[in-house]
Design an enzyme around this catalytic site. Structure first.
Site, PDB file in Angstrom:
ATOM      1  N   SER A   5       0.454  -0.978   0.040  1.00  0.00           N
ATOM      2  CA  SER A   5      -0.100   0.175   0.252  1.00  0.00           C
ATOM      3  C   SER A   5       0.985   1.084  -0.087  1.00  0.00           C
ATOM      4  O   SER A   5       1.830   0.906   0.012  1.00  0.00           O
ATOM      5  CB  SER A   5      -1.263   0.342   1.198  1.00  0.00           C
ATOM      6  OG  SER A   5       0.243   0.133   2.001  1.00  0.00           O
ATOM      7  N   GLY A  18       0.525   5.159  -3.907  1.00  0.00           N
ATOM      8  CA  GLY A  18       0.289   6.257  -4.803  1.00  0.00           C
ATOM      9  C   GLY A  18      -1.193   6.055  -5.715  1.00  0.00           C
ATOM     10  O   GLY A  18      -2.041   6.453  -6.710  1.00  0.00           O
ATOM     11  N   LYS A  19      -2.056   5.045  -4.741  1.00  0.00           N
ATOM     12  CA  LYS A  19      -4.096   4.577  -5.782  1.00  0.00           C
ATOM     13  C   LYS A  19      -4.947   6.048  -5.676  1.00  0.00           C
ATOM     14  O   LYS A  19      -5.620   6.265  -6.607  1.00  0.00           O
ATOM     15  CB  LYS A  19      -4.793   3.379  -4.344  1.00  0.00           C
ATOM     16  CG  LYS A  19      -4.169   2.479  -4.780  1.00  0.00           C
ATOM     17  CD  LYS A  19      -5.143   1.582  -4.040  1.00  0.00           C
ATOM     18  CE  LYS A  19      -5.210   2.059  -1.950  1.00  0.00           C
ATOM     19  NZ  LYS A  19      -4.626   1.108  -1.669  1.00  0.00           N
ATOM     20  N   ILE A  52      -3.371   9.026  -5.693  1.00  0.00           N
ATOM     21  CA  ILE A  52      -2.796  10.005  -6.960  1.00  0.00           C
ATOM     22  C   ILE A  52      -3.056   9.238  -8.490  1.00  0.00           C
ATOM     23  O   ILE A  52      -4.016  10.256  -9.081  1.00  0.00           O
ATOM     24  CB  ILE A  52      -1.138   9.847  -7.140  1.00  0.00           C
ATOM     25  CG1 ILE A  52      -0.694  10.816  -5.553  1.00  0.00           C
ATOM     26  CG2 ILE A  52      -0.725  10.766  -7.784  1.00  0.00           C
ATOM     27  CD1 ILE A  52       0.299  10.604  -5.129  1.00  0.00           C
ATOM     28  N   TYR A  72       0.814  10.894  13.936  1.00  0.00           N
ATOM     29  CA  TYR A  72       2.398   9.684  13.261  1.00  0.00           C
ATOM     30  C   TYR A  72       1.927   8.153  12.728  1.00  0.00           C
ATOM     31  O   TYR A  72       3.139   8.289  11.725  1.00  0.00           O
ATOM     32  CB  TYR A  72       2.612   9.497  14.639  1.00  0.00           C
ATOM     33  CG  TYR A  72       4.607  10.040  14.742  1.00  0.00           C
ATOM     34  CD1 TYR A  72       4.948  10.019  13.442  1.00  0.00           C
ATOM     35  CD2 TYR A  72       4.903  10.624  16.431  1.00  0.00           C
ATOM     36  CE1 TYR A  72       6.156  10.330  14.181  1.00  0.00           C
ATOM     37  CE2 TYR A  72       6.354   9.854  16.524  1.00  0.00           C
ATOM     38  CZ  TYR A  72       7.187  10.574  15.898  1.00  0.00           C
ATOM     39  OH  TYR A  72       8.181  10.453  15.484  1.00  0.00           O
ATOM     40  N   THR A 116       8.964  -8.314 -12.347  1.00  0.00           N
ATOM     41  CA  THR A 116       7.580  -8.103 -11.936  1.00  0.00           C
ATOM     42  C   THR A 116       6.835  -9.513 -11.314  1.00  0.00           C
ATOM     43  O   THR A 116       5.716  -9.355 -11.063  1.00  0.00           O
ATOM     44  CB  THR A 116       7.183  -7.992 -13.163  1.00  0.00           C
ATOM     45  OG1 THR A 116       7.132  -9.964 -13.948  1.00  0.00           O
ATOM     46  CG2 THR A 116       7.302  -7.442 -13.824  1.00  0.00           C
ATOM     47  N   GLN A 132       2.828 -10.129 -10.500  1.00  0.00           N
ATOM     48  CA  GLN A 132       2.093 -11.314 -11.098  1.00  0.00           C
ATOM     49  C   GLN A 132       1.140 -11.722  -9.831  1.00  0.00           C
ATOM     50  O   GLN A 132      -0.191 -11.729 -10.207  1.00  0.00           O
ATOM     51  CB  GLN A 132       2.816 -11.254 -11.449  1.00  0.00           C
ATOM     52  CG  GLN A 132       3.633 -11.413 -12.454  1.00  0.00           C
ATOM     53  CD  GLN A 132       4.951 -12.739 -12.871  1.00  0.00           C
ATOM     54  OE1 GLN A 132       4.689 -14.236 -12.279  1.00  0.00           O
ATOM     55  NE2 GLN A 132       6.248 -12.247 -14.024  1.00  0.00           N
ATOM     56  N   CYS A 172      -3.427  26.898  13.896  1.00  0.00           N
ATOM     57  CA  CYS A 172      -4.341  26.711  14.385  1.00  0.00           C
ATOM     58  C   CYS A 172      -3.972  26.602  16.235  1.00  0.00           C
ATOM     59  O   CYS A 172      -3.440  28.089  16.612  1.00  0.00           O
ATOM     60  CB  CYS A 172      -4.452  25.718  14.088  1.00  0.00           C
ATOM     61  SG  CYS A 172      -6.028  25.259  15.182  1.00  0.00           S
ATOM     62  N   ARG A 201     -10.528  23.031  19.825  1.00  0.00           N
ATOM     63  CA  ARG A 201     -11.174  23.064  21.018  1.00  0.00           C
ATOM     64  C   ARG A 201     -11.019  24.474  21.826  1.00  0.00           C
ATOM     65  O   ARG A 201     -11.586  24.453  23.003  1.00  0.00           O
ATOM     66  CB  ARG A 201     -10.805  21.502  22.138  1.00  0.00           C
ATOM     67  CG  ARG A 201     -11.531  21.416  22.937  1.00  0.00           C
ATOM     68  CD  ARG A 201     -10.845  19.864  23.503  1.00  0.00           C
ATOM     69  NE  ARG A 201     -11.575  18.538  22.562  1.00  0.00           N
ATOM     70  CZ  ARG A 201     -10.098  18.243  22.327  1.00  0.00           C
ATOM     71  NH1 ARG A 201      -8.607  18.269  22.470  1.00  0.00           N
ATOM     72  NH2 ARG A 201     -11.036  16.791  21.986  1.00  0.00           N
ATOM     73  N   HIS A 209      -7.290  26.208   9.678  1.00  0.00           N
ATOM     74  CA  HIS A 209      -6.093  25.419   8.748  1.00  0.00           C
ATOM     75  C   HIS A 209      -5.479  26.215   7.323  1.00  0.00           C
ATOM     76  O   HIS A 209      -6.699  25.027   6.570  1.00  0.00           O
ATOM     77  CB  HIS A 209      -6.676  24.194   8.462  1.00  0.00           C
ATOM     78  CG  HIS A 209      -5.576  23.842  10.472  1.00  0.00           C
ATOM     79  ND1 HIS A 209      -4.327  22.729  10.929  1.00  0.00           N
ATOM     80  CD2 HIS A 209      -6.445  22.962  11.549  1.00  0.00           C
ATOM     81  CE1 HIS A 209      -4.448  22.736  12.053  1.00  0.00           C
ATOM     82  NE2 HIS A 209      -6.578  23.007  12.755  1.00  0.00           N
ATOM     83  N   GLU A 254      -3.279  25.654   4.977  1.00  0.00           N
ATOM     84  CA  GLU A 254      -2.996  24.196   4.439  1.00  0.00           C
ATOM     85  C   GLU A 254      -4.267  23.519   3.772  1.00  0.00           C
ATOM     86  O   GLU A 254      -4.346  22.769   2.633  1.00  0.00           O
ATOM     87  CB  GLU A 254      -2.118  23.715   5.317  1.00  0.00           C
ATOM     88  CG  GLU A 254      -3.179  22.984   6.087  1.00  0.00           C
ATOM     89  CD  GLU A 254      -3.094  23.472   7.524  1.00  0.00           C
ATOM     90  OE1 GLU A 254      -3.081  24.733   7.019  1.00  0.00           O
ATOM     91  OE2 GLU A 254      -3.002  23.089   8.818  1.00  0.00           O
TER      92      GLU A 254
HETATM   93  N1  GLN Z   1      -4.501  22.412  20.612  1.00  0.00           N
HETATM   94  C1  GLN Z   1      -5.538  22.867  19.778  1.00  0.00           C
HETATM   95  C2  GLN Z   1      -7.302  23.476  20.456  1.00  0.00           C
HETATM   96  O1  GLN Z   1      -7.388  22.416  19.903  1.00  0.00           O
HETATM   97  C3  GLN Z   1      -5.457  23.885  19.028  1.00  0.00           C
HETATM   98  C4  GLN Z   1      -5.439  22.692  17.546  1.00  0.00           C
HETATM   99  C5  GLN Z   1      -5.108  22.870  16.169  1.00  0.00           C
HETATM  100  O2  GLN Z   1      -4.013  23.085  16.369  1.00  0.00           O
HETATM  101  N2  GLN Z   1      -5.414  21.549  15.171  1.00  0.00           N
HETATM  102  O3  GLN Z   1      -7.252  24.463  20.131  1.00  0.00           O
END
Ligand code: GLN
Length: 624
Positions: A55, A58-59, A61, A96, A231, A235, A430, A520, A576, A578
């Protein structure tokens, strides 16, 4: 006509929904094919991507690249990722082990593969695009308890497989999809995804010839000691898929180097797939090259022919989309004029996948701004606050990303303090936003014991605090504030300048951007006035509640900033950003950081240069 779907949180109504879906469970047939309301057989087509051998090759992708090609041709596509694990969502997974948690606009916590789909398709996804075994079993068991199977013994086949088929068909109807792209997590042969494979085998049988295209992703090994492509593993992996009753139509062979003709032929011979449908998915400089590579090998046309979709295409749409994508890919592949170093603090410093979306968001901006970005990981659990200035020497920008828990936070605060005091461009995400508040409260306001109650529940100066009353106002069930929300942007601020493109055309004083949240804790409303008085600018907030969502320091020379703290580029978001970085729509906070980083690294670079122009066009200063 089945009753309309219940969308409320009423458990009785929800049970009724489950039961109405169960309408096809009877005593007289072995088939269990509940169909979603409005399903028209033959209208929707399916591409199913399985992985063999290993696994993580790149499925997603492959699947999203092919989906992109079809979308560019004017087809409606809807991806779905099927996960084998029993977690009901990804919220409880450790990044992680599993990579980052990717939050969708509707608040579902998924995995990073959904990010790949959103980025490549430039399309927002939701609950229907992600399913885990846990969700499916939960649904089957609820239905069983509600008497939904009419006294039948509930079995993996046909009941669990029936739910899987129901989900993909429901997605097809809801999105009115021409093609649903189904990615099965894990590899063929895994215990936990076997029922998905069986369900999808049945899907092709039921939908009929020309409705389902199976893709097998496999891996061609090139042992260094042999120096040639082998291969055998491929196979064997493909054979496992055949044993499950699935004849692939396309094989995508992942490999380090281009898959040689001989290897392709061997794969073809052992899998009954013609050589021209064995695609070499070798390592490329960027994954964004894959769509065009698929196109060059005719994979898109092959799949369209197989599924009988040629008469639904729109050639004009394809030309425009290809031109836009091509110019981005050219920038991705180009040799860059600049090179800057960005420091990223993080507990998971060893694992890039934990910050996959940040990596991608920066990659897009770097291409648009003609620079290479070298990421340097700062493991704040290992650096004492006093050593931070040394650790940040030579950086042109710093990101403190999201995170949970106390470890390493004191050094993160020291990193932010160093950025703030030395004019080093800073982006806080965040937790990085919250820690910027703590730094400011401690070192500018003078509240030396300011802290977040996440780290000290009895804090005397909890400038960041858990706010249950806000949560009640927002009607949140769980204890995290999750998903897409509007952020009201204050006019004439750095945030307003950066988000200018998104704000244009909106009513003055009601200009919002939409961002994704997962947190939170929040800025304690009682601390807001004190922080603002000392010069911290909250340039983004909840449209009606005192929830702070963007903070910044004004650039020097900003009207009204005389005698107050200023900075060339210092900004943080409680959200976030990103998660919304898309190749053709690079995220503005990251664009700003990278542009400011280039100006810091090359203060003498011409004002005509792209980084300076990007800032100047938005009314910002190119250097500080
Ligand atoms: N630990 C922080 C919270 O719960 C920031 C959370 C985060 O960075 N996603 O508000």
């Amino acid at each position: 006509m089945p009753p309309a779907k219940n969308t409320s949180n009423d458990p009785a109504a929800a049970t009724q929904d489950l039961l109405s879906e169960a309408g096809h469970a009877t005593q007289d047939t072995e088939f269990f094919n509940p169909m979603p309301p409005g399903y028209v057989p033959g209208r929707h087509k399916y591409v199913v991507v399985f992985g063999t051998v290993i696994s993580g090759i790149g499925k997603g992708i492959f699947s999203s690249s092919l989906a992109k090609l079809l979308k560019d041709k004017g087809l409606k596509v809807a991806p779905i990722k099927m996960e084998g694990y029993l977690n009901v969502d990804s919220g409880t997974l450790n990044p992680y082990r599993h990579g980052e948690v990717f939050v969708l606009d509707d608040g579902l916590e998924t995995d990073m593969d959904l990010g790949t789909y959103e980025r490549l398709l430039d399309q927002d996804l939701g609950r229907g695009n992600y399913v885990t075994s846990g969700q499916i079993f939960q649904k089957v068991l609820q239905k069983e308890r509600a008497g939904g199977y009419l006294g039948r013994d509930v079995q993996m086949i046909p009941h669990v497989t029936g739910e899987v088929k129901y989900m993909v068909r429901e997605l097809a109807v809801k999105r009115d999809a021409d093609v649903v792209f189904i990615e099965v997590g894990g590899t063929v042969g895994d215990y936990e995804n076997a029922f998905y494979i069986e369900a999808l085998r049945q899907l092709a049988f039921e939908e009929g010839e020309g409705s389902v295209c199976y893709v097998a992703l496999t891996y061609v090994i090139e042992p260094p000691a042999l120096g040639e492509q082998k291969t055998k593993a491929a196979q064997l992996g493909l054979k496992k898929l055949l044993e499950a009753g699935v004849q692939p139509h396309v094989v995508a062979a992942r490999a380090k180097n281009p898959v040689e003709q001989g290897a392709k032929e061997k794969i073809a011979m052992f899998s009954n797939v013609p050589t021209e449908r064995v695609f070499s998915m070798h390592d490329r400089a960027s994954i964004y090259n894959i769509p065009e590579a698929l196109r060059e090998e005719g994979m898109d046309r092959g799949v369209l022919t197989m599924l009988g979709l040629h008469d639904r295409l729109n050639a004009r749409n394809e030309d425009t989309a290809r031109a836009a994508w091509g110019s981005f890919v050219a920038k991705i592949n180009a040799k860059r004029k600049y090179k800057i170093r960005i420091g990223l603090t993080g507990k998971y410093a060893a694992l890039r996948d934990a910050y996959a979306s940040i990596d991608k968001a920066v990659e897009h901006c770097a291409a648009h701004l003609n620079t290479d970005v070298q990421f340097d990981w700062i493991d704040t659990t290992k650096i004492a606050s006093a050593d931070v200035p040394k650790a940040l020497a030579g950086f042109h920008g710093v990101i403190v990303p999201g995170g949970f828990g106390h470890r390493g936070t004191e050094s993160k605060i020291a990193c932010i303090q160093h950025c703030r005091e030395t004019g080093l461009p800073y982006l806080g995400i965040c937790l990085g936003f919250q820690m910027a508040v703590v730094d400011f409260a401690r070192h500018v306001v003078g509240l030396t014991d300011a802290v977040s109650t996440e780290f000290d529940p009895d804090a005397k100066n909890p400038v960041i605090d858990i706010l249950p009353e806000q949560k009640k106002i927002e009607g949140l069930g769980g204890n995290m504030r999750l998903g897409g929300k509007d952020v009201l942007i204050k006019p004439d601020t750095l945030a307003a300048a950066l988000y200018a493109d998104q704000l244009r055309g909106q009513k003055p004083d009601q200009q919002t951007v939409r961002q994704r949240f997962r947190h939170r804790y929040e800025v304690d409303p009682k601390a807001i006035a004190t922080l603002e008085k000392a010069g911290l600018v909250f340039s983004g907030r909840h449209p009606s509640q005192p929830i702070m969502q963007v903070l910044e320091l004004p650039q020097p020379g900003t009207p009204g900033s005389e005698g107050r703290p200023t900075h060339p580029f210092f900004i943080g978001g409680q959200f976030h950003p990103e998660l919304l970085g898309r190749p053709l729509k690079p995220e503005p906070l990251f664009m700003g950081l990278i542009a400011a980083g280039i100006r810091r690294a090359y203060p003498d670079a011409a004002r005509e240069d792209i980084s300076a122009r990007w800032l100047i066009e938005r009314g910002l200063q190119p250097s500080g």
